[in-house]
Design a protein around this motif. Sequence first.
Motif, short mmCIF file in Angstrom:
data_model
loop_
_atom_site.label_atom_id
_atom_site.label_comp_id
_atom_site.label_asym_id
_atom_site.label_seq_id
_atom_site.Cartn_x
_atom_site.Cartn_y
_atom_site.Cartn_z
N THR A 83 0.83 -1.21 0.00
CA THR A 83 0.00 0.00 0.00
C THR A 83 0.85 1.25 0.00
O THR A 83 0.61 2.19 0.76
CB THR A 83 -0.95 0.02 1.21
OG1 THR A 83 -0.18 -0.10 2.39
CG2 THR A 83 -1.94 -1.12 1.13
N ARG A 110 -2.12 2.38 -3.06
CA ARG A 110 -3.29 3.13 -2.61
C ARG A 110 -4.08 3.67 -3.79
O ARG A 110 -5.30 3.65 -3.80
CB ARG A 110 -2.87 4.28 -1.68
CG ARG A 110 -2.43 3.81 -0.32
CD ARG A 110 -2.39 4.96 0.68
NE ARG A 110 -1.48 6.02 0.30
CZ ARG A 110 -0.17 6.01 0.55
NH1 ARG A 110 0.37 4.99 1.19
NH2 ARG A 110 0.59 7.01 0.17
N ASP A 132 -0.47 -5.78 3.75
CA ASP A 132 0.74 -4.97 3.86
C ASP A 132 1.45 -5.42 5.12
O ASP A 132 0.81 -5.87 6.07
CB ASP A 132 0.37 -3.48 3.96
CG ASP A 132 1.55 -2.58 3.61
OD1 ASP A 132 1.50 -1.89 2.58
OD2 ASP A 132 2.55 -2.59 4.38
N ASN A 181 3.18 -3.49 7.06
CA ASN A 181 3.30 -2.40 8.03
C ASN A 181 2.17 -2.48 9.06
O ASN A 181 1.01 -2.22 8.74
CB ASN A 181 3.24 -1.07 7.28
CG ASN A 181 3.34 0.11 8.23
OD1 ASN A 181 3.37 -0.06 9.45
ND2 ASN A 181 3.40 1.29 7.65
N LEU A 224 -0.73 0.04 9.60
CA LEU A 224 -1.85 0.14 8.65
C LEU A 224 -2.93 -0.91 8.87
O LEU A 224 -4.03 -0.79 8.34
CB LEU A 224 -1.32 0.04 7.22
CG LEU A 224 -0.40 1.16 6.75
CD1 LEU A 224 0.19 0.81 5.39
CD2 LEU A 224 -1.16 2.47 6.68
N HIS A 225 -2.60 -1.95 9.62
CA HIS A 225 -3.56 -3.06 9.77
C HIS A 225 -4.87 -2.57 10.36
O HIS A 225 -4.89 -1.85 11.36
CB HIS A 225 -2.94 -4.17 10.62
CG HIS A 225 -1.71 -4.77 9.99
ND1 HIS A 225 -0.74 -5.42 10.70
CD2 HIS A 225 -1.30 -4.78 8.69
CE1 HIS A 225 0.21 -5.82 9.88
NE2 HIS A 225 -0.09 -5.44 8.66
N LYS A 276 -6.86 -0.51 8.92
CA LYS A 276 -7.26 0.73 8.23
C LYS A 276 -7.83 0.38 6.85
O LYS A 276 -7.51 -0.64 6.27
CB LYS A 276 -6.04 1.64 8.04
CG LYS A 276 -5.38 2.10 9.34
CD LYS A 276 -5.69 3.55 9.61
CE LYS A 276 -4.75 4.15 10.67
NZ LYS A 276 -4.97 3.55 12.03
N LYS A 298 -10.31 -3.65 4.67
CA LYS A 298 -9.28 -3.20 5.61
C LYS A 298 -7.95 -3.89 5.30
O LYS A 298 -7.94 -5.02 4.82
CB LYS A 298 -9.71 -3.53 7.03
CG LYS A 298 -10.94 -2.74 7.50
CD LYS A 298 -11.18 -2.94 8.99
CE LYS A 298 -12.26 -2.01 9.50
NZ LYS A 298 -13.56 -2.18 8.81
N VAL A 299 -6.88 -3.19 5.60
CA VAL A 299 -5.56 -3.76 5.37
C VAL A 299 -5.28 -4.88 6.38
O VAL A 299 -5.49 -4.70 7.57
CB VAL A 299 -4.46 -2.68 5.51
CG1 VAL A 299 -3.08 -3.30 5.32
CG2 VAL A 299 -4.70 -1.57 4.50
#
Lengths: 213, 213
Positions: free
Chosen positions: A92, A97, A117, A119, A122-123, A125, A133-134
Amino acid sequence: MGKHESIPTPAVRRLSLYLRQLEAFRDSNLRTVSSKQLGQALRITDAQVRKDLAYFGQFGQPGIGYDVEELITKVRQILGTDRTWPVLLVGTGNLGRALVSYKGFQSKGFEVVAIFDDNPALHGKAFGENGPKVLPMEMLDAVVKDTQIRLAILSVPATVAQSVTDIMIAAGVKGILNFAPVALQVPRGVNVSNVDLAVHLEQLSFGIGSSGV
Amino acid sequence: MGKHESIPTPAVRRLSLYLRQLEAFRDSNLRTVSSKQLGQALRITDAQVRKDLAYFGQFGQPGIGYDVEELITKVRQILGTDRTWPVLLVGTGNLGRALVSYKGFQSKGFEVVAIFDDNPALHGKAFGENGPKVLPMEMLDAVVKDTQIRLAILSVPATVAQSVTDIMIAAGVKGILNFAPVALQVPRGVNVSNVDLAVHLEQLSFGIGSSGV
DNA sequence: CTATGTGAACAGCTTCACAGCG
DNA sequence: CGCTGTGAAGCTGTTCACATAG
């Protein structure tokens, strides 16, 4: 289903272009179209158009041409976009994005239903309004197996592209749209389509160099 | 400069891939590379690699291979990326914004130096930190003529893609990286490279359909 | 008379195979 | 020997040209 034994790869590529152009013609309320008209719009010879379409069946009527609506339906069937494909997206960054919210996909029968992702920030989101959602990478395997997703968009850094690819393939992914600037190694039966933006620009800069200042 | 009389188009495309792979080899501290090694990494035959490179000169040494660093330099010269190209971008939708901040361009010798959009609310705004400010379309002609920009990235809706293209070409643009899903009509001497994301996904969905469930 | 579908001719690209060089 | 550079061969994709259908 059937094997596409001797169909030139370029013909399949052009099939997508025909579909796009046919949709444009339909939006202009055109009911039939000739191979000549179709070819002119796409800068392809009429013979090429006829031959390409003939690989897949007999869709035209001599003296008249092709029925726009009917041909759209047929081409969609051939390309497999007469239904909606669920797509997963990994990575992302800027590009990822943008792709999530890219309008062109939905209208063509593709829907991003899962985003991954590595990261942790970001989870959970989501991008866009009702978007998925991520999720953490660890969940990829289970999600793909559960939902039977077969198509993936890969927009991760080049350094991790291959390892992510391996995970996706192990989970059952069969087609990968790859934005990472590396040549992914995949087994038979898995298709990769590469989009390397720098490569495209390089082609253009070569083109300018060759045609004089 | 020189005309590239009989060089196969696919060979030029692969040249970009060779460059990318050579840079990867260099980063692994490899000093020389054979056509076989290069080919294996990219899934291309060694004969193909040799022939492609031979179109542009004699870069290798029998018994040894190619000097990685030297070949990188040569290929960059051929592609015209041994210098930095200023690039203009039109259209600041999701995709456009992502492309402005895309890291892959800078490192490859491309720099977005001007951004245009017809949305007045965006004029004067910048994306990223030191990025250029968004300018109104009316200024495109003057800016391109002033700065001699030759390369453009087009990420506008399909409906306005052709009219924007006409403006850019009139101003002197010679190469267009087109993200709009339309076949741009351009005069001789102008090159277009199309990136249609839906087309790419369609190719993949066709590939899955053909190799069975 | 218009426009498709298609065998045959052609063009372009890829692979082979090997002479020649370090 | 290993590996490049390259004619020749082979293959794939494109264009031509026409028989055929509406």
